[in-house]
Design a protein around this motif. Structure first.
Motif, PDB file in Angstrom:
ATOM      1  N   ILE A  35      56.979 -54.245 -29.444  1.00 28.99           N
ATOM      2  CA  ILE A  35      56.682 -55.203 -30.503  1.00 28.99           C
ATOM      3  C   ILE A  35      57.986 -55.745 -31.070  1.00 28.99           C
ATOM      4  N   GLN A  36      57.997 -57.048 -31.276  1.00 27.29           N
ATOM      5  CA  GLN A  36      59.190 -57.739 -31.769  1.00 27.29           C
ATOM      6  C   GLN A  36      58.875 -58.339 -33.127  1.00 27.29           C
ATOM      7  N   VAL A  37      59.698 -57.998 -34.104  1.00 29.22           N
ATOM      8  CA  VAL A  37      59.425 -58.402 -35.480  1.00 29.22           C
ATOM      9  C   VAL A  37      60.209 -59.664 -35.817  1.00 29.22           C
ATOM     10  N   TRP A  38      59.491 -60.758 -35.845  1.00 32.24           N
ATOM     11  CA  TRP A  38      59.983 -62.085 -36.216  1.00 32.24           C
ATOM     12  C   TRP A  38      60.637 -62.780 -35.031  1.00 32.24           C
ATOM     13  N   ASN A  39      60.922 -64.053 -35.242  1.00 27.33           N
ATOM     14  CA  ASN A  39      61.544 -64.891 -34.213  1.00 27.33           C
ATOM     15  C   ASN A  39      62.572 -65.802 -34.877  1.00 27.33           C
ATOM     16  N   GLU A  40      63.803 -65.723 -34.421  1.00 25.71           N
ATOM     17  CA  GLU A  40      64.906 -66.558 -34.882  1.00 25.71           C
ATOM     18  C   GLU A  40      65.034 -66.585 -36.412  1.00 25.71           C
ATOM     19  N   PRO A  41      65.305 -65.428 -37.018  1.00 30.88           N
ATOM     20  CA  PRO A  41      65.407 -65.357 -38.478  1.00 30.88           C
ATOM     21  C   PRO A  41      66.593 -66.131 -39.059  1.00 30.88           C
ATOM     22  N   ASN A  42      67.557 -66.476 -38.235  1.00 31.10           N
ATOM     23  CA  ASN A  42      68.731 -67.212 -38.727  1.00 31.10           C
ATOM     24  C   ASN A  42      68.523 -68.718 -38.778  1.00 31.10           C
ATOM     25  N   ASP A  43      67.391 -69.211 -38.309  1.00 36.41           N
ATOM     26  CA  ASP A  43      67.136 -70.653 -38.271  1.00 36.41           C
ATOM     27  C   ASP A  43      66.962 -71.180 -39.693  1.00 36.41           C
ATOM     28  N   SER A  44      67.997 -71.852 -40.191  1.00 37.72           N
ATOM     29  CA  SER A  44      67.993 -72.307 -41.589  1.00 37.72           C
ATOM     30  C   SER A  44      67.021 -73.448 -41.834  1.00 37.72           C
ATOM     31  N   GLY A  45      66.535 -74.091 -40.776  1.00 42.48           N
ATOM     32  CA  GLY A  45      65.586 -75.180 -40.941  1.00 42.48           C
ATOM     33  C   GLY A  45      64.144 -74.727 -41.048  1.00 42.48           C
ATOM     34  N   SER A  46      63.902 -73.436 -40.902  1.00 45.25           N
ATOM     35  CA  SER A  46      62.543 -72.908 -40.943  1.00 45.25           C
ATOM     36  C   SER A  46      62.106 -72.611 -42.374  1.00 45.25           C
ATOM     37  N   VAL A  47      60.986 -73.197 -42.781  1.00 42.95           N
ATOM     38  CA  VAL A  47      60.443 -72.928 -44.122  1.00 42.95           C
ATOM     39  C   VAL A  47      60.081 -71.450 -44.254  1.00 42.95           C
ATOM     40  N   GLU A  48      59.545 -70.890 -43.188  1.00 45.40           N
ATOM     41  CA  GLU A  48      59.145 -69.476 -43.221  1.00 45.40           C
ATOM     42  C   GLU A  48      60.348 -68.565 -43.454  1.00 45.40           C
ATOM     43  N   ASN A  49      61.473 -68.879 -42.814  1.00 40.45           N
ATOM     44  CA  ASN A  49      62.682 -68.085 -43.035  1.00 40.45           C
ATOM     45  C   ASN A  49      63.187 -68.214 -44.467  1.00 40.45           C
ATOM     46  N   LYS A  50      63.012 -69.402 -45.032  1.00 43.59           N
ATOM     47  CA  LYS A  50      63.431 -69.606 -46.430  1.00 43.59           C
ATOM     48  C   LYS A  50      62.566 -68.785 -47.374  1.00 43.59           C
ATOM     49  N   VAL A  51      61.274 -68.766 -47.117  1.00 42.10           N
ATOM     50  CA  VAL A  51      60.373 -67.972 -47.952  1.00 42.10           C
ATOM     51  C   VAL A  51      60.732 -66.489 -47.865  1.00 42.10           C
ATOM     52  N   MET A  52      61.011 -66.024 -46.666  1.00 44.84           N
ATOM     53  CA  MET A  52      61.361 -64.616 -46.462  1.00 44.84           C
ATOM     54  C   MET A  52      62.800 -64.298 -46.862  1.00 44.84           C
ATOM     55  N   ARG A  53      63.575 -65.369 -47.154  1.00 50.70           N
ATOM     56  CA  ARG A  53      64.959 -65.243 -47.620  1.00 50.70           C
ATOM     57  C   ARG A  53      65.853 -64.562 -46.583  1.00 50.70           C
ATOM     58  N   PHE A  54      65.684 -64.997 -45.357  1.00 43.39           N
ATOM     59  CA  PHE A  54      66.448 -64.405 -44.265  1.00 43.39           C
ATOM     60  C   PHE A  54      67.847 -65.000 -44.125  1.00 43.39           C
ATOM     61  N   ASP A  55      68.199 -65.958 -44.996  1.00 40.71           N
ATOM     62  CA  ASP A  55      69.589 -66.417 -45.004  1.00 40.71           C
ATOM     63  C   ASP A  55      70.522 -65.283 -45.420  1.00 40.71           C
ATOM     64  N   VAL A  56      69.967 -64.295 -46.097  1.00 35.17           N
ATOM     65  CA  VAL A  56      70.698 -63.071 -46.445  1.00 35.17           C
ATOM     66  C   VAL A  56      70.317 -62.017 -45.410  1.00 35.17           C
ATOM     67  N   GLU A  57      71.268 -61.601 -44.611  1.00 32.80           N
ATOM     68  CA  GLU A  57      70.980 -60.700 -43.494  1.00 32.80           C
ATOM     69  C   GLU A  57      70.346 -59.392 -43.945  1.00 32.80           C
ATOM     70  N   GLU A  58      70.721 -58.915 -45.133  1.00 28.10           N
ATOM     71  CA  GLU A  58      70.142 -57.672 -45.646  1.00 28.10           C
ATOM     72  C   GLU A  58      68.633 -57.765 -45.792  1.00 28.10           C
ATOM     73  N   ASN A  59      68.120 -58.964 -46.057  1.00 25.88           N
ATOM     74  CA  ASN A  59      66.674 -59.126 -46.206  1.00 25.88           C
ATOM     75  C   ASN A  59      65.961 -58.979 -44.856  1.00 25.88           C
ATOM     76  N   TYR A  60      66.563 -59.515 -43.801  1.00 18.81           N
ATOM     77  CA  TYR A  60      65.942 -59.306 -42.487  1.00 18.81           C
ATOM     78  C   TYR A  60      66.036 -57.833 -42.085  1.00 18.81           C
ATOM     79  N   LEU A  61      67.150 -57.207 -42.394  1.00 18.09           N
ATOM     80  CA  LEU A  61      67.277 -55.783 -42.077  1.00 18.09           C
ATOM     81  C   LEU A  61      66.212 -54.971 -42.817  1.00 18.09           C
ATOM     82  N   GLU A  62      65.898 -55.355 -44.048  1.00 20.71           N
ATOM     83  CA  GLU A  62      64.840 -54.666 -44.793  1.00 20.71           C
ATOM     84  C   GLU A  62      63.511 -54.760 -44.057  1.00 20.71           C
TER      85      GLU A  62
END
Length: 336
Positions: free
Chosen positions: A157-184
Motif C-alpha cells: 500500500i502506498q500512502v498518497w501520490n506526489e505530495p510535493n506538487d505545489s499546484g495540488s489543492v489536496e496537497n495544500k489542504v493536507m499542508r504537505f508543503d511542510v515535509e514534517e506534515n507528510y512524515l506525520e
C-alpha cells in the motif's frame, strides 16, 4: 624545486586529470541517450485503473493484462473523493474497488495507492482535532485497511501520490508543503498498519519525477529521509519521467542519493508520451536506471490505457482507430 615538492605537484596534476575525466564522463552522460538494452521484463509492473469501459469490460482488460501482456504486478488507484465519502458522516464506499479486486486472478500482486480528499475536507471545521492528516487516517485509511483484510491480492500500500506538487489543492489542504506534515501521515499509517495486523508493505507517496528540476523533488526527498522516513516504510518509491539526466548524474545528485538509501526502491510511475516512442524509452532509460541503481527492483509502466491522442498518450492503449496500441504494448504482447 625539492623532490618532495615536485611529487606533490605531480600527484595534484594526476588528480586533476582524473577529476576532469570523471566530469567528461558525466558530461557525456548528460548529452547522449543511454544505449538501448533488453527491457527488464521480470521487474515490470503496470498502472491500471480499470475506470474506462471504452477500452473494454473489466474482465477483458484483466485478461489483456495478465494473459496478453503477461504482467501480474498492478498499481491500482483508490481515491478518497466525493463518491467514496459524500459527507463527513458517510461511511466509505469501496464498491468499485471490491469489483476490481474480485476480478483479478489469485496470482495478482497489487500495489494499492490511496490518495485524495473529498471536497468537504477543504473546510477545517470537518477535521478531527484540527488536523487533516489525522482525519484522513481515521475516516479513510483505517476503514480501508479493514476492507483489505479480505483481499490478499493486495500486497503493498502506498500512502498518497506526489505530495510535493505545489499546484495540488489536496496537497495544500493536507499542508504537505511542510515535509514534517507528510512524515506525520506516514507515521500514522505505519501505526495503523501494525494495529490492523496486515502483512502489507508500506510505501511512501512518490514525489513528482525525481530526475527533473520542477518542484524540487530531490530536495523534498532528502528532507523526508533526514526526518526518518526510512524507519516508517518498507520500500522507497520514486517517479521517473523524461530524459533529463543532469540532476541524476551530477555530484550529490539523484543517483548518489538513491544509492545511499540502502533500501529497496520501486519506480511506481515511469513512461513516455507517444505510441511510437514508448519502446525506445523503455529500452534505454529503464535498463540504465537499474544498472546505475541496483536497488531498483520494480518499474511500474504508466499507464495501461488513457483517453489521449496517439501522439500525446502515455497509455499502452488509446481510443484512436489509426494507432490504438503503442509499440511497447505490441512488444510486450510478443516478447514472452
Amino acid at each position: 624545486m625539492s623532490f618532495r615538492s615536485f611529487s606533490v605537484v605531480l600527484v595534484s596534476f594526476v588528480l586533476l586529470i582524473l577529476s576532469g575525466c570523471q566530469l567528461k564522463d558525466d558530461a557525456e552522460d548528460l548529452i547522449e541517450k543511454p544505449p538501448p538494452r533488453p527491457i527488464p521484463l521480470e521487474r515490470l509492473g503496470l498502472n491500471s485503473f480499470f475506470n474506462d469501459e471504452i477500452f473494454g469490460s473489466l474482465s477483458y482488460q484483466v485478461q489483456d493484462i495478465f494473459k496478453g501482456l503477461k504482467i501480474r504486478r498492478l498499481r491500482l488507484l483508490k481515491r478518497w473523493d466525493d463518491i467514496a465519502s459524500p459527507s463527513p458522516s458517510s461511511p466509505p464506499d469501496f464498491t468499485f474497488l471490491k469489483t476490481v479486486l474480485e476480478a483479478l486472478p489469485s496470482s495478482a500482486d497489487v500495489l494499492l495507492v490511496t490518495t485524495g480528499i473529498p471536497k468537504w475536507m477543504e473546510r477545517p471545521e470537518n477535521w478531527i482535532d484540527a488536523n487533516p492528516r489525522r482525519t484522513y487516517i481515521e475516516k479513510w485509511f483505517i476503514p480501508l485497511l479493514g476492507f483489505l483484510k479480505n483481499y490478499p491480492v493486495v500486497r503493498s500500500i502506498q500512502v498518497w501520490n506526489e505530495p510535493n506538487d505545489s499546484g495540488s489543492v489536496e496537497n495544500k489542504v493536507m499542508r504537505f508543503d511542510v515535509e514534517e506534515n507528510y512524515l506525520e501521515l506516514c507515521w500514522l499509517a505505519r501505526r495503523e498498519l501494525g494495529r490492523a495486523g496486515l502483512n502489507l508493505r508500506l510505501l511512501n507517496g512518490a514525489t513528482t519525477a525525481i530526475n527533473q528540476r520542477g518542484n524540487s523533488p530531490l530536495k523534498y526527498n532528502r528532507k523526508l529521509v533526514s526526518l526518518g522516513l526510512r524507519d516508517l516504510i518498507d520500500v522507497f518509491a520514486i517517479h521517473f519521467y523524461g530524459t533529463q539526466l543532469e540532476e541524476f548524474v551530477k555530484n550529490d545528485g539523484v543517483r548518489e542519493f538513491l544509492r545511499k538509501l540502502n533500501m529497496e526502491i520501486w519506480v511506481t510511475e515511469s513512461g513516455e508520451r507517444g505510441v511510437s516512442k514508448q519502446l525506445d524509452y523503455a529500452s534505454r532509460y529503464w535498463p540504465y536506471l537499474i544498472r546505475e541503481v541496483s536497488s531498483v527492483k520494480r518499474i511500474y509502466i504508466y499507464t495501461y490505457a488513457e483517453r489521449e491522442s496517439p501522439a500525446r498518450t502515455y497509455g499502452l492503449r488509446n481510443p484512436s482507430s489509426e494507432a490504438p496500441y503503442s509499440d511497447l504494448y505490441l512488444y510486450l504482447r510478443g516478447a514472452q
